[in-house]
Design a protein around this motif. Structure first.
Motif, mmCIF file in Angstrom:
data_model
loop_
_atom_site.group_PDB
_atom_site.id
_atom_site.type_symbol
_atom_site.label_atom_id
_atom_site.label_comp_id
_atom_site.label_asym_id
_atom_site.label_seq_id
_atom_site.Cartn_x
_atom_site.Cartn_y
_atom_site.Cartn_z
ATOM 1 N N ALA A 24 0.872 -1.182 0.000
ATOM 2 C CA ALA A 24 0.000 0.000 0.000
ATOM 3 C C ALA A 24 0.906 1.227 0.000
ATOM 4 O O ALA A 24 1.297 1.733 1.045
ATOM 5 N N THR A 25 1.248 1.689 -1.190
ATOM 6 C CA THR A 25 2.195 2.791 -1.331
ATOM 7 C C THR A 25 1.491 4.063 -1.799
ATOM 8 O O THR A 25 0.344 4.029 -2.234
ATOM 9 N N GLU A 26 2.193 5.172 -1.713
ATOM 10 C CA GLU A 26 1.738 6.473 -2.219
ATOM 11 C C GLU A 26 0.355 6.876 -1.685
ATOM 12 O O GLU A 26 -0.500 7.344 -2.436
ATOM 13 N N GLY A 27 0.136 6.669 -0.407
ATOM 14 C CA GLY A 27 -1.117 7.083 0.210
ATOM 15 C C GLY A 27 -2.255 6.095 0.066
ATOM 16 O O GLY A 27 -3.357 6.326 0.555
ATOM 17 N N THR A 28 -2.014 4.984 -0.603
ATOM 18 C CA THR A 28 -3.038 3.961 -0.777
ATOM 19 C C THR A 28 -3.260 3.234 0.546
ATOM 20 O O THR A 28 -2.329 3.003 1.301
ATOM 21 N N ARG A 29 -4.514 2.888 0.811
ATOM 22 C CA ARG A 29 -4.798 2.118 2.022
ATOM 23 C C ARG A 29 -5.354 0.747 1.638
ATOM 24 O O ARG A 29 -5.928 0.576 0.555
ATOM 25 N N ILE A 30 -5.176 -0.211 2.522
ATOM 26 C CA ILE A 30 -5.721 -1.552 2.288
ATOM 27 C C ILE A 30 -7.185 -1.531 2.709
ATOM 28 O O ILE A 30 -7.497 -1.395 3.890
ATOM 29 N N LEU A 31 -8.072 -1.655 1.729
ATOM 30 C CA LEU A 31 -9.508 -1.660 1.970
ATOM 31 C C LEU A 31 -9.959 -3.031 2.480
ATOM 32 O O LEU A 31 -10.823 -3.131 3.346
ATOM 33 N N GLU A 32 -9.361 -4.088 1.933
ATOM 34 C CA GLU A 32 -9.703 -5.466 2.310
ATOM 35 C C GLU A 32 -8.490 -6.342 2.049
ATOM 36 O O GLU A 32 -7.729 -6.087 1.114
ATOM 37 N N TRP A 33 -8.320 -7.364 2.863
ATOM 38 C CA TRP A 33 -7.269 -8.340 2.619
ATOM 39 C C TRP A 33 -7.713 -9.692 3.129
ATOM 40 O O TRP A 33 -8.443 -9.801 4.119
ATOM 41 N N LYS A 34 -7.318 -10.712 2.385
ATOM 42 C CA LYS A 34 -7.609 -12.099 2.760
ATOM 43 C C LYS A 34 -6.373 -12.921 2.457
ATOM 44 O O LYS A 34 -5.671 -12.674 1.485
ATOM 45 N N THR A 35 -6.128 -13.921 3.272
ATOM 46 C CA THR A 35 -5.061 -14.860 2.995
ATOM 47 C C THR A 35 -5.643 -16.245 2.825
ATOM 48 O O THR A 35 -6.630 -16.602 3.486
ATOM 49 N N GLY A 36 -5.052 -16.993 1.920
ATOM 50 C CA GLY A 36 -5.501 -18.346 1.628
ATOM 51 C C GLY A 36 -4.692 -18.891 0.459
ATOM 52 O O GLY A 36 -3.833 -18.204 -0.089
ATOM 53 N N ASP A 37 -4.983 -20.088 0.067
ATOM 54 C CA ASP A 37 -4.249 -20.744 -1.013
ATOM 55 C C ASP A 37 -4.886 -20.382 -2.356
ATOM 56 O O ASP A 37 -5.847 -21.000 -2.783
ATOM 57 N N LEU A 38 -4.346 -19.382 -3.029
ATOM 58 C CA LEU A 38 -4.910 -18.914 -4.296
ATOM 59 C C LEU A 38 -4.522 -19.769 -5.493
ATOM 60 O O LEU A 38 -5.130 -19.641 -6.559
ATOM 61 N N THR A 39 -3.519 -20.626 -5.353
ATOM 62 C CA THR A 39 -3.038 -21.409 -6.489
ATOM 63 C C THR A 39 -3.210 -22.918 -6.332
ATOM 64 O O THR A 39 -2.948 -23.657 -7.281
ATOM 65 N N GLY A 40 -3.613 -23.372 -5.167
ATOM 66 C CA GLY A 40 -3.716 -24.807 -4.929
ATOM 67 C C GLY A 40 -2.374 -25.431 -4.587
ATOM 68 O O GLY A 40 -2.228 -26.653 -4.591
ATOM 69 N N SER A 41 -1.381 -24.608 -4.264
ATOM 70 C CA SER A 41 -0.027 -25.093 -3.973
ATOM 71 C C SER A 41 0.156 -25.525 -2.523
ATOM 72 O O SER A 41 1.166 -26.133 -2.189
ATOM 73 N N GLY A 42 -0.795 -25.157 -1.666
ATOM 74 C CA GLY A 42 -0.666 -25.462 -0.253
ATOM 75 C C GLY A 42 -0.029 -24.336 0.545
ATOM 76 O O GLY A 42 0.036 -24.403 1.766
ATOM 77 N N ARG A 43 0.458 -23.292 -0.134
ATOM 78 C CA ARG A 43 1.044 -22.141 0.555
ATOM 79 C C ARG A 43 -0.017 -21.059 0.735
ATOM 80 O O ARG A 43 -0.939 -20.930 -0.054
ATOM 81 N N MET A 44 0.188 -20.243 1.758
ATOM 82 C CA MET A 44 -0.728 -19.132 2.014
ATOM 83 C C MET A 44 -0.358 -17.942 1.136
ATOM 84 O O MET A 44 0.768 -17.447 1.206
#
Length: 169
Positions: free
Chosen positions: A8-28
């Motif tokens: 979140a650079t240049e004054g940008t804010r994080i509106l929403e965030w989620k963590t999970g396995d987006l690729t099916g690799s088993g990593r977060m």
């Protein structure tokens, strides 16, 4: 969360965030919705679009940017009388969905789903749902679009304005 703030650079804010396995690799992995600063004088329907950012955790544990789209989540002023149109994001196995909505008497909602394809090392549209309802008459209309109807559209190339809108008579 602290390590995600670096995106979140240049004054940008994080509106929403989620963590999970987006690729099916088993990593977060992580999905961020970034809200850029506005000029402060935006009128209804104006303002900067938000960014959906996909981050993959590498073998070293560092976050790597894997995908970006600045067209999926509208600016805060584009939801009509209902206010900010951003709803939420939902992570699924090897994919995610972004939900937006707004309106006044006629309420609209969009769901854009993406699934990771390992053979192409990218996310592609797997489903689009668009709804509209009239709060006064009770009329409703919905369309569900599949990849067969939409074609093969990568996450970074997806633009909701290219998808048919749902309107009431």
């Amino acid at each position: 969360m602290d390590e995600l703030k670096a995106f979140a650079t240049e004054g940008t804010r994080i509106l929403e965030w989620k963590t999970g396995d987006l690729t099916g690799s088993g990593r977060m992995d992580a999905l961020l919705v970034l809200d850029p600063p506005g000029a402060g004088d935006e009128k209804l329907g104006e303002g900067p679009e938000r960014t959906v950012l996909l981050l993959i955790r590498g073998m070293s544990g560092r976050w790597n940017q894997a995908g970006t789209n600045r067209r999926i989540v509208p600016s805060a002023t584009r939801g009509g009388v209902a206010g900010d149109p951003f709803g939420y994001v939902r992570l699924e196995e090897a994919g995610f969905t972004v939900v937006n909505g707004g309106g006044s008497r006629e309420r609209w909602a969009d769901e854009f789903s993406f699934t990771y394809r390992e053979d192409r090392e990218d996310w592609f549209v797997s489903k689009v749902v668009r709804r509209v309802s009239d709060s006064e008459t009770g009329l409703e209309k919905r369309i569900d679009l599949s990849p067969e109807e939409l074609g093969l559209i990568a996450f970074e190339d997806f633009d909701p304005v290219t998808i048919p809108e749902v309107t009431l008579p």
